[in-house]
Motif scaffolding. Structure first.
Motif, PDB file in Angstrom:
ATOM      1  N   LEU A  10     204.021 160.043  46.182  1.00 39.31           N
ATOM      2  CA  LEU A  10     203.983 160.424  47.591  1.00 39.31           C
ATOM      3  C   LEU A  10     203.041 159.493  48.352  1.00 39.31           C
ATOM      4  CD1 LEU A  10     203.592 164.273  47.053  1.00 39.31           C
ATOM      5  CD2 LEU A  10     205.705 163.024  47.524  1.00 39.31           C
ATOM      6  N   TRP A  11     203.501 158.995  49.476  1.00 37.78           N
ATOM      7  CA  TRP A  11     202.681 158.125  50.323  1.00 37.78           C
ATOM      8  C   TRP A  11     202.602 158.729  51.714  1.00 37.78           C
ATOM      9  CZ3 TRP A  11     200.654 154.999  46.996  1.00 37.78           C
ATOM     10  CH2 TRP A  11     201.403 154.435  45.971  1.00 37.78           C
ATOM     11  N   ASN A  12     201.444 158.604  52.360  1.00 40.26           N
ATOM     12  CA  ASN A  12     201.350 159.038  53.756  1.00 40.26           C
ATOM     13  C   ASN A  12     201.899 157.919  54.648  1.00 40.26           C
ATOM     14  OD1 ASN A  12     199.263 157.148  54.338  1.00 40.26           O
ATOM     15  ND2 ASN A  12     197.708 158.589  53.652  1.00 40.26           N
ATOM     16  N   SER A  13     201.969 158.154  55.946  1.00 46.30           N
ATOM     17  CA  SER A  13     202.597 157.180  56.844  1.00 46.30           C
ATOM     18  C   SER A  13     201.841 155.852  56.883  1.00 46.30           C
ATOM     19  CB  SER A  13     202.733 157.759  58.250  1.00 46.30           C
ATOM     20  OG  SER A  13     201.465 158.111  58.759  1.00 46.30           O
ATOM     21  N   ASP A  14     200.514 155.893  56.807  1.00 47.75           N
ATOM     22  CA  ASP A  14     199.734 154.649  56.808  1.00 47.75           C
ATOM     23  C   ASP A  14     199.997 153.841  55.541  1.00 47.75           C
ATOM     24  OD1 ASP A  14     198.599 155.315  59.243  1.00 47.75           O
ATOM     25  OD2 ASP A  14     196.814 156.204  58.324  1.00 47.75           O
ATOM     26  N   GLN A  15     200.070 154.529  54.411  1.00 45.87           N
ATOM     27  CA  GLN A  15     200.342 153.842  53.147  1.00 45.87           C
ATOM     28  C   GLN A  15     201.751 153.248  53.146  1.00 45.87           C
ATOM     29  OE1 GLN A  15     199.446 157.249  50.685  1.00 45.87           O
ATOM     30  NE2 GLN A  15     197.564 156.285  49.924  1.00 45.87           N
ATOM     31  N   ARG A  16     202.716 153.994  53.674  1.00 42.75           N
ATOM     32  CA  ARG A  16     204.086 153.469  53.754  1.00 42.75           C
ATOM     33  C   ARG A  16     204.148 152.226  54.623  1.00 42.75           C
ATOM     34  NH1 ARG A  16     208.582 156.924  52.173  1.00 42.75           N
ATOM     35  NH2 ARG A  16     207.761 158.944  51.588  1.00 42.75           N
ATOM     36  N   ALA A  17     203.422 152.248  55.737  1.00 44.92           N
ATOM     37  CA  ALA A  17     203.408 151.088  56.623  1.00 44.92           C
ATOM     38  C   ALA A  17     202.831 149.871  55.907  1.00 44.92           C
ATOM     39  CB  ALA A  17     202.610 151.398  57.888  1.00 44.92           C
ATOM     40  N   LEU A  18     201.748 150.072  55.170  1.00 48.36           N
ATOM     41  CA  LEU A  18     201.146 148.982  54.411  1.00 48.36           C
ATOM     42  C   LEU A  18     202.115 148.467  53.343  1.00 48.36           C
ATOM     43  CD1 LEU A  18     198.722 147.197  53.633  1.00 48.36           C
ATOM     44  CD2 LEU A  18     197.978 149.061  52.144  1.00 48.36           C
ATOM     45  N   LEU A  19     202.772 149.379  52.638  1.00 47.11           N
ATOM     46  CA  LEU A  19     203.719 148.981  51.604  1.00 47.11           C
ATOM     47  C   LEU A  19     204.906 148.216  52.193  1.00 47.11           C
ATOM     48  CD1 LEU A  19     203.665 152.184  49.392  1.00 47.11           C
ATOM     49  CD2 LEU A  19     202.826 149.913  48.757  1.00 47.11           C
ATOM     50  N   LEU A  74     197.631 153.606  45.593  1.00 47.05           N
ATOM     51  CA  LEU A  74     197.639 152.177  45.923  1.00 47.05           C
ATOM     52  C   LEU A  74     196.683 151.367  45.059  1.00 47.05           C
ATOM     53  CD1 LEU A  74     197.882 152.225  49.814  1.00 47.05           C
ATOM     54  CD2 LEU A  74     199.686 151.763  48.163  1.00 47.05           C
ATOM     55  N   ALA A  75     195.713 152.025  44.465  1.00 51.38           N
ATOM     56  CA  ALA A  75     194.779 151.323  43.588  1.00 51.38           C
ATOM     57  C   ALA A  75     195.505 150.703  42.400  1.00 51.38           C
ATOM     58  CB  ALA A  75     193.695 152.278  43.096  1.00 51.38           C
ATOM     59  N   ALA A  76     196.653 151.241  42.035  1.00 48.47           N
ATOM     60  CA  ALA A  76     197.432 150.676  40.930  1.00 48.47           C
ATOM     61  C   ALA A  76     197.877 149.259  41.253  1.00 48.47           C
ATOM     62  CB  ALA A  76     198.643 151.549  40.625  1.00 48.47           C
ATOM     63  N   LEU A  77     198.153 148.982  42.516  1.00 48.03           N
ATOM     64  CA  LEU A  77     198.543 147.623  42.916  1.00 48.03           C
ATOM     65  C   LEU A  77     197.377 146.663  42.761  1.00 48.03           C
ATOM     66  CD1 LEU A  77     200.595 148.286  46.159  1.00 48.03           C
ATOM     67  CD2 LEU A  77     201.484 147.542  43.950  1.00 48.03           C
TER      68      LEU A  77
END
Length: 94
Positions: A10-19, A74-77
């Motif tokens: 699950l990603w929030n909107s900010d994380q999705r934008a970054l991805l 995101l730390a996995a990246l």
């Protein structure tokens, strides 16, 4: 029917934008871009088998990354950015 994964990403909107930004990058390393595509596909609820066909990756690769994204986010990246990172020494299980 494809069985669903027990590892929900699950990603929030900010994380999705970054991805999405990273997914369209032309200067980021290819491995990282592929991981980002896997992360986005997993978050959309796409089955691992479908993701493997779409991205032309091995099923074990997609499963491994889905499993890593669940606890690490995101730390996995970042942790996987270089092969020199010893995941066992860092206390992270693959």
């Amino acid at each position: 029917m494809t069985p669903s994964s027990p590892f929900a990403v699950l990603w929030n909107s900010d994380q999705r934008a970054l991805l999405r930004e990273l997914a369209s990058s032309r200067t980021a390393p290819l491995r990282r871009v592929r991981r980002v595509h896997v992360a986005l596909a997993c978050a959309q609820g796409t089955a691992s088998a479908v993701t493997t066909r779409t991205l032309r990756l091995h099923l074990d690769t997609v499963r491994r990354w889905r499993k890593r994204f669940t606890p690490e986010g995101l730390a996995a990246l970042e942790a996987a950015a270089g092969r020199s990172v010893d995941r066992r020494a860092a206390g992270v299980r693959a």
